[in-house]
Design an enzyme around this catalytic site. Structure first.
Site, PDB file in Angstrom:
ATOM      1  N   GLY A  16       0.777  -1.303  -0.159  1.00 43.92           N
ATOM      2  CA  GLY A  16       0.016  -0.027  -0.154  1.00 43.92           C
ATOM      3  C   GLY A  16       0.911   1.288  -0.007  1.00 43.92           C
ATOM      4  O   GLY A  16       0.510   2.263   0.722  1.00 43.92           O
ATOM      5  N   ARG A  19       0.559   5.830  -1.643  1.00 46.25           N
ATOM      6  CA  ARG A  19       0.037   7.145  -1.432  1.00 46.25           C
ATOM      7  C   ARG A  19      -0.195   6.997   0.582  1.00 46.25           C
ATOM      8  O   ARG A  19      -0.032   5.823   0.867  1.00 46.25           O
ATOM      9  CB  ARG A  19      -1.217   7.455  -1.962  1.00 46.25           C
ATOM     10  CG  ARG A  19      -2.647   6.378  -1.482  1.00 46.25           C
ATOM     11  CD  ARG A  19      -3.781   6.404  -2.614  1.00 46.25           C
ATOM     12  NE  ARG A  19      -4.771   5.285  -2.011  1.00 46.25           N
ATOM     13  CZ  ARG A  19      -6.107   5.536  -1.655  1.00 46.25           C
ATOM     14  NH1 ARG A  19      -6.328   6.928  -1.611  1.00 46.25           N
ATOM     15  NH2 ARG A  19      -6.858   4.475  -1.696  1.00 46.25           N
ATOM     16  N   ASN A  95       0.822  -2.774   5.215  1.00 46.03           N
ATOM     17  CA  ASN A  95       0.111  -1.417   5.232  1.00 46.03           C
ATOM     18  C   ASN A  95      -1.090  -1.505   4.397  1.00 46.03           C
ATOM     19  O   ASN A  95      -2.058  -0.579   4.820  1.00 46.03           O
ATOM     20  CB  ASN A  95       0.905  -0.263   4.962  1.00 46.03           C
ATOM     21  CG  ASN A  95       0.488   1.113   4.930  1.00 46.03           C
ATOM     22  OD1 ASN A  95      -0.314   1.566   5.595  1.00 46.03           O
ATOM     23  ND2 ASN A  95      -0.036   1.318   3.527  1.00 46.03           N
ATOM     24  N   SER A 147      -5.810  -0.541  13.621  1.00 43.58           N
ATOM     25  CA  SER A 147      -6.303   0.676  13.818  1.00 43.58           C
ATOM     26  C   SER A 147      -6.655   0.764  15.161  1.00 43.58           C
ATOM     27  O   SER A 147      -7.248  -0.046  15.809  1.00 43.58           O
ATOM     28  CB  SER A 147      -7.466   0.770  12.740  1.00 43.58           C
ATOM     29  OG  SER A 147      -8.080   2.049  12.975  1.00 43.58           O
ATOM     30  N   TYR A 160     -14.938  -3.001   8.848  1.00 43.94           N
ATOM     31  CA  TYR A 160     -13.445  -2.743   9.071  1.00 43.94           C
ATOM     32  C   TYR A 160     -12.859  -2.696  10.448  1.00 43.94           C
ATOM     33  O   TYR A 160     -11.806  -3.415  10.534  1.00 43.94           O
ATOM     34  CB  TYR A 160     -13.374  -0.966   8.794  1.00 43.94           C
ATOM     35  CG  TYR A 160     -12.152  -0.396   8.741  1.00 43.94           C
ATOM     36  CD1 TYR A 160     -11.345  -0.427   7.895  1.00 43.94           C
ATOM     37  CD2 TYR A 160     -11.883   0.326  10.087  1.00 43.94           C
ATOM     38  CE1 TYR A 160     -10.015   0.302   8.108  1.00 43.94           C
ATOM     39  CE2 TYR A 160     -10.550   0.941  10.140  1.00 43.94           C
ATOM     40  CZ  TYR A 160      -9.776   0.941   9.280  1.00 43.94           C
ATOM     41  OH  TYR A 160      -8.475   1.644   9.440  1.00 43.94           O
ATOM     42  N   SER A 161     -13.809  -2.526  11.468  1.00 39.00           N
ATOM     43  CA  SER A 161     -13.209  -2.850  12.832  1.00 39.00           C
ATOM     44  C   SER A 161     -12.897  -4.237  12.914  1.00 39.00           C
ATOM     45  O   SER A 161     -12.047  -4.534  13.675  1.00 39.00           O
ATOM     46  CB  SER A 161     -14.282  -2.154  13.802  1.00 39.00           C
ATOM     47  OG  SER A 161     -14.426  -0.897  13.611  1.00 39.00           O
ATOM     48  N   LYS A 164      -9.820  -5.073  11.374  1.00 42.96           N
ATOM     49  CA  LYS A 164      -8.475  -4.680  12.185  1.00 42.96           C
ATOM     50  C   LYS A 164      -8.234  -5.321  13.267  1.00 42.96           C
ATOM     51  O   LYS A 164      -7.181  -5.604  13.853  1.00 42.96           O
ATOM     52  CB  LYS A 164      -8.532  -3.207  12.229  1.00 42.96           C
ATOM     53  CG  LYS A 164      -8.600  -2.481  10.935  1.00 42.96           C
ATOM     54  CD  LYS A 164      -6.956  -2.447  10.294  1.00 42.96           C
ATOM     55  CE  LYS A 164      -6.988  -1.751   9.019  1.00 42.96           C
ATOM     56  NZ  LYS A 164      -5.581  -2.121   8.339  1.00 42.96           N
ATOM     57  N   ILE A 193      -5.635  10.071  11.351  1.00 44.05           N
ATOM     58  CA  ILE A 193      -4.507  10.683  10.363  1.00 44.05           C
ATOM     59  C   ILE A 193      -4.843  11.282   9.099  1.00 44.05           C
ATOM     60  O   ILE A 193      -6.069  10.806   8.362  1.00 44.05           O
ATOM     61  CB  ILE A 193      -3.772   9.063  10.096  1.00 44.05           C
ATOM     62  CG1 ILE A 193      -3.290   8.462  11.209  1.00 44.05           C
ATOM     63  CG2 ILE A 193      -2.360   9.763   9.332  1.00 44.05           C
ATOM     64  CD1 ILE A 193      -2.761   9.300  12.202  1.00 44.05           C
TER      65      ILE A 193
END
Length: 252
Positions: A16, A19, A95, A147, A160-161, A164, A193
């Site tokens: 990743g 960017r 990442n 995260s 997502y949670s 992670k 971030i």
């Protein structure tokens, strides 16, 4: 911290890397003298241009491969580049990731599967390839990006949670298994971030997020990169199985 860390002669893989946090990590590592293998899913031309610029600016060797970390062949290709180009691997940074939000009951199965495939399975693919190569040498450091949401959860980010949180479990398990082989495995848990993911927030959402951060500012990709520099260096030679928050005392 970057000026105090010398990584010359070492080799690292960063996924990743085209960017955001991945690009900042690659820049910090190259600035410290590390040769790199960079992975990215989209923007293959951008990734190649970025790699050439890092090589030119910092005098390091950089090779690139475009591929989806959900596909185990991508991690395999990155490992092959590290071995064929350098015959060693000292660092692997998992990442690559994606964020898909949605309320419970409204998340499509496709989004669930893709999120888990990239964020969790992709990390596992990377850990396996890194471990195989690092066992050939004197060990190494694997850094997985989780995260703050993986530690504490967040409304609207179920898949997502969960992905992670899975990364944390994978990190802890791998750290235990690989410690006898001198391979350290740690996770970085960023908070809010300043990346492309944050740019889409409304002013109201942005203000709400900022108010939840004890230090009163949004984090930068460099803040995360500096933590990874520490884990890439000998300064962390006795650190493994840890989840390091880079969140400015964020409350979620």
């Amino acid at each position: 911290m970057p000026d105090q860390i010398d990584l010359r002669g070492r080799v690292g893989v960063v996924t990743g890397a085209s960017r955001g946090i991945g690009a900042a990590v690659a820049e910090a590592l190259a600035r410290s003298g590390m040769n790199l293998v960079l992975g990215g899913h989209r923007h293959a031309e951008t990734l190649e241009a970025f790699g050439h610029e890092l090589a030119r600016t910092h005098g390091v060797k950089v090779s690139c491969h475009a591929g989806d970390m959900a596909d185990p062949a991508t991690a395999n290709a990155l490992a092959k580049l590290a071995f064929s180009g350098h015959r060693q691997l000292d660092l692997w940074v998992n990442n690559a990731g994606l964020l898909v939000d949605g309320s419970i009951g409204m998340i499509s199965d496709a989004d669930v599967q893709k999120t888990l495939a990239v964020n969790l399975a992709g990390t596992i693919h990377g850990v396996q390839q890194a471990a195989r190569l690092m066992q050939r040498g004197q060990g190494g450091s694997i850094v997985n990006l989780t995260s703050i949401m993986g530690r504490f959860g967040s409304a609207g980010l179920l898949a997502y949670s969960a992905s992670k949180a899975g990364v944390i479990g994978a990190t802890l398990s791998a750290a235990k298994e690989l410690a006898p082989k001198k391979i350290r495995v740690n996770a970085i848990a960023p908070g809010f971030i300043a990346t492309d993911m944050a740019k889409g927030l409304s002013e109201e959402k942005l203000a709400q997020r900022l108010s939840s951060i004890g230090m009163g500012r949004i984090g930068t990709a460099l803040d995360v990169a500096n933590a990874i520099l520490f884990l890439a260096s000998d300064m962390s030679s006795y650190v493994t199985g840890q989840v390091i928050g880079v969140d400015g005392a964020m409350v979620v």
